[in-house]
Design a protein around this motif. Structure first.
Motif, short mmCIF file in Angstrom:
data_model
loop_
_atom_site.label_atom_id
_atom_site.label_comp_id
_atom_site.label_asym_id
_atom_site.label_seq_id
_atom_site.Cartn_x
_atom_site.Cartn_y
_atom_site.Cartn_z
N THR A 62 0.65 -1.17 0.14
CA THR A 62 0.03 -0.15 -0.24
C THR A 62 0.86 1.29 -0.09
O THR A 62 1.98 1.29 0.52
CB THR A 62 -1.02 -0.03 1.42
N PHE A 63 0.33 2.30 -0.44
CA PHE A 63 0.83 3.72 -0.40
C PHE A 63 0.01 4.55 0.49
O PHE A 63 0.52 5.62 0.65
CB PHE A 63 0.78 4.38 -1.90
N ALA A 64 -0.88 3.88 1.28
CA ALA A 64 -1.43 4.59 2.31
C ALA A 64 -0.49 4.87 3.55
O ALA A 64 0.26 4.13 3.80
CB ALA A 64 -2.66 3.71 2.80
N GLU A 65 -0.70 6.42 4.07
CA GLU A 65 0.26 6.51 4.98
C GLU A 65 -0.47 6.71 6.38
O GLU A 65 -1.90 6.67 6.42
CB GLU A 65 0.69 8.06 4.85
N TYR A 66 0.26 6.35 7.64
CA TYR A 66 -0.27 6.49 8.65
C TYR A 66 0.13 7.47 9.19
O TYR A 66 1.21 7.55 10.03
CB TYR A 66 -0.28 5.18 9.38
#
Length: 130
Positions: A62-66
């Motif tokens: 994923t390229f989703a950031e937290y």
């Protein structure tokens, strides 16, 4: 390929390295508490890769950031969430001079490649699910 490090193993390694090498690393003059472009002065030969956070069977991490609250990607206090970008693409590297651990990955854009590095801080590691 280096061995995959799950979050509990990563936390354990980070704590052991911090206990063995209290205080900041003197191997670079650039602070590496948050993500930085890898300093040109950093001696590549002093690092060895000890593991990876990249799952071998994950075809498209994923390229989703937290980034909860108002934290930013470059912030020194940004959480280290191994299942999220960019951590899910990182190698874990040990400095042979001081024993500290660092996260490293290569950021690729349309016209550039940027090697990035960040000191591993056990207090910032969060085991957050996607």
């Amino acid at each position: 390929m280096p061995a995959y490090l799950d979050t509990p193993t990563l936390i354990d390694l980070a704590r052991r390295a911090e206990a063995a090498a209290p205080g900041p690393c003197a191997c670079t003059k650039t602070p590496l508490d948050g993500w930085q472009s890898q300093p040109l002065s950093l001696d590549e030969s002093q690092f060895r890769e000890i593991g990876t956070l990249l799952l071998q069977d994950d075809q498209e991490p994923t390229f989703a950031e937290y980034l909860p609250g108002k934290t930013k990607y470059w912030s020194a206090d940004a959480p280290i969430a191994p299942r999220y970008f960019p951590y899910n693409r990182c190698g874990v590297w040990e400095c042979a001079s001081c024993g500290r651990l660092y996260l490293r990955y290569t950021e690729g854009g349309g016209y550039f490649v940027d090697r990035r590095i960040r000191a591993l801080n056990s207090a910032l590691i969060e085991d957050v699910s996607l």
